[in-house]
Design a protein around this motif. Structure first.
Motif, PDB file in Angstrom:
ATOM      1  N   LEU A 172       0.834  -1.200   0.000  1.00 18.65           N
ATOM      2  CA  LEU A 172       0.000   0.000   0.000  1.00 18.65           C
ATOM      3  C   LEU A 172       0.878   1.263   0.000  1.00 18.65           C
ATOM      4  O   LEU A 172       0.585   2.234  -0.705  1.00 18.65           O
ATOM      5  CB  LEU A 172      -0.936   0.006   1.203  1.00 18.65           C
ATOM      6  CG  LEU A 172      -2.107  -0.972   1.147  1.00 18.65           C
ATOM      7  CD1 LEU A 172      -2.852  -0.974   2.469  1.00 18.65           C
ATOM      8  CD2 LEU A 172      -3.031  -0.618   0.004  1.00 18.65           C
ATOM      9  N   VAL A 173       1.945   1.287   0.781  1.00 17.09           N
ATOM     10  CA  VAL A 173       2.844   2.441   0.834  1.00 17.09           C
ATOM     11  C   VAL A 173       3.525   2.634  -0.521  1.00 17.09           C
ATOM     12  O   VAL A 173       3.590   3.749  -1.050  1.00 17.09           O
ATOM     13  CB  VAL A 173       3.886   2.287   1.977  1.00 17.09           C
ATOM     14  CG1 VAL A 173       4.979   3.334   1.871  1.00 17.09           C
ATOM     15  CG2 VAL A 173       3.198   2.352   3.317  1.00 17.09           C
ATOM     16  N   VAL A 174       4.035   1.544  -1.106  1.00 16.16           N
ATOM     17  CA  VAL A 174       4.690   1.636  -2.425  1.00 16.16           C
ATOM     18  C   VAL A 174       3.677   2.092  -3.467  1.00 16.16           C
ATOM     19  O   VAL A 174       3.969   2.945  -4.310  1.00 16.16           O
ATOM     20  CB  VAL A 174       5.336   0.282  -2.801  1.00 16.16           C
ATOM     21  CG1 VAL A 174       5.770   0.265  -4.259  1.00 16.16           C
ATOM     22  CG2 VAL A 174       6.520  -0.011  -1.893  1.00 16.16           C
ATOM     23  N   GLY A 175       2.482   1.581  -3.440  1.00 20.63           N
ATOM     24  CA  GLY A 175       1.440   1.986  -4.393  1.00 20.63           C
ATOM     25  C   GLY A 175       1.076   3.458  -4.242  1.00 20.63           C
ATOM     26  O   GLY A 175       0.883   4.169  -5.228  1.00 20.63           O
ATOM     27  N   ALA A 176       0.960   3.936  -3.000  1.00 17.74           N
ATOM     28  CA  ALA A 176       0.628   5.344  -2.766  1.00 17.74           C
ATOM     29  C   ALA A 176       1.749   6.255  -3.277  1.00 17.74           C
ATOM     30  O   ALA A 176       1.499   7.296  -3.898  1.00 17.74           O
ATOM     31  CB  ALA A 176       0.370   5.584  -1.282  1.00 17.74           C
ATOM     32  N   LEU A 212       3.776   9.959  -7.559  1.00 20.39           N
ATOM     33  CA  LEU A 212       4.792  10.316  -8.561  1.00 20.39           C
ATOM     34  C   LEU A 212       4.222  10.318  -9.979  1.00 20.39           C
ATOM     35  O   LEU A 212       4.671  11.090 -10.832  1.00 20.39           O
ATOM     36  CB  LEU A 212       5.975   9.354  -8.472  1.00 20.39           C
ATOM     37  CG  LEU A 212       6.838   9.481  -7.218  1.00 20.39           C
ATOM     38  CD1 LEU A 212       7.878   8.373  -7.167  1.00 20.39           C
ATOM     39  CD2 LEU A 212       7.512  10.849  -7.169  1.00 20.39           C
ATOM     40  N   LEU A 213       3.267   9.443 -10.240  1.00 20.04           N
ATOM     41  CA  LEU A 213       2.732   9.327 -11.596  1.00 20.04           C
ATOM     42  C   LEU A 213       1.525  10.216 -11.850  1.00 20.04           C
ATOM     43  O   LEU A 213       1.071  10.333 -12.977  1.00 20.04           O
ATOM     44  CB  LEU A 213       2.364   7.861 -11.876  1.00 20.04           C
ATOM     45  CG  LEU A 213       3.551   6.884 -11.853  1.00 20.04           C
ATOM     46  CD1 LEU A 213       3.045   5.460 -12.005  1.00 20.04           C
ATOM     47  CD2 LEU A 213       4.547   7.236 -12.937  1.00 20.04           C
ATOM     48  N   TRP A 214       0.995  10.857 -10.822  1.00 19.65           N
ATOM     49  CA  TRP A 214      -0.171  11.723 -10.972  1.00 19.65           C
ATOM     50  C   TRP A 214       0.183  12.884 -11.895  1.00 19.65           C
ATOM     51  O   TRP A 214       1.226  13.501 -11.731  1.00 19.65           O
ATOM     52  CB  TRP A 214      -0.594  12.243  -9.603  1.00 19.65           C
ATOM     53  CG  TRP A 214      -1.954  12.877  -9.634  1.00 19.65           C
ATOM     54  CD1 TRP A 214      -2.231  14.169  -9.822  1.00 19.65           C
ATOM     55  CD2 TRP A 214      -3.198  12.216  -9.470  1.00 19.65           C
ATOM     56  NE1 TRP A 214      -3.572  14.396  -9.790  1.00 19.65           N
ATOM     57  CE2 TRP A 214      -4.201  13.193  -9.572  1.00 19.65           C
ATOM     58  CE3 TRP A 214      -3.569  10.889  -9.256  1.00 19.65           C
ATOM     59  CZ2 TRP A 214      -5.552  12.883  -9.464  1.00 19.65           C
ATOM     60  CZ3 TRP A 214      -4.916  10.600  -9.155  1.00 19.65           C
ATOM     61  CH2 TRP A 214      -5.881  11.587  -9.254  1.00 19.65           C
ATOM     62  N   PRO A 215      -0.626  13.199 -12.890  1.00 22.64           N
ATOM     63  CA  PRO A 215      -0.273  14.283 -13.820  1.00 22.64           C
ATOM     64  C   PRO A 215      -0.202  15.635 -13.112  1.00 22.64           C
ATOM     65  O   PRO A 215      -1.044  15.968 -12.293  1.00 22.64           O
ATOM     66  CB  PRO A 215      -1.392  14.266 -14.861  1.00 22.64           C
ATOM     67  CG  PRO A 215      -2.491  13.463 -14.252  1.00 22.64           C
ATOM     68  CD  PRO A 215      -1.895  12.585 -13.198  1.00 22.64           C
TER      69      PRO A 215
END
Length: 169
Positions: free
Chosen positions: A17-21, A26-29
């Protein structure tokens, strides 16, 4: 499932969950960069806007003063709608390049003003400063502040060796 296995499983889920968040953050435009822009809905229904203009100086003359055909000074005269006083804006200015002259300034009229600068270097100074001949450029402008200038008028004083045969063009 044992208590140790459940604890290990919870740590793995929590780590995922931490890695996914972090990956999602980082990938959010990101928004694109733009210049600031403002608009105002107020307007004038009628009327005109006129930019101010700065009048140009006129009638620039340059008259060499000589003794035995050797330059001793020069008189520069021009007309302007503005006085020379730095306490009044706009003003009329004269620059000499190079400026190895001392100047006496006079002004007459009440607009247009006639400005006269008598630039003297003396006979001996004229001979010593003009051993190989010289060129001095006189530039007249009207100005407001440091960045707003009228068109320039330019005269060039040229002398031969030892200040002989001075003339303005």
């Amino acid at each position: 499932m044992t208590a140790a296995e459940r604890s290990s499983w919870r740590r793995r889920v929590l780590a995922a969950l931490v890695v996914g968040a972090c990956a999602a953050a980082l990938l959010w435009p990101r928004p694109t960069l733009t210049d600031a822009s403002y608009s105002d809905g107020e307007y004038v229904a009628s009327g005109t806007v006129t930019a101010a203009t700065l009048s140009d100086p006129t009638n620039l003359t340059c008259t060499p003063t000589k003794a035995l055909n050797i330059l001793t000074g020069v008189t520069v005269t021009w007309q302007s709608a503005y006085p020379l006083s730095p306490t009044t804006a706009p003003i009329s200015t004269l620059t000499a390049n190079p400026s190895n002259y001392s100047a006496a300034i006079s002004s007459s009229g009440a607009g247009p003003y006639t400005h006269t600068m008598v630039l003297n270097q003396g006979l001996l100074g004229g001979i010593l400063n003009n051993v190989l001949g010289s060129t001095v450029t006189f530039t007249v402008t009207n100005q407001v502040g440091t960045n707003w200038h009228s068109a320039s008028l330019v005269k060039t004083l040229t002398t031969g060796a030892l200040g002989a045969n001075p003339h303005c063009t």
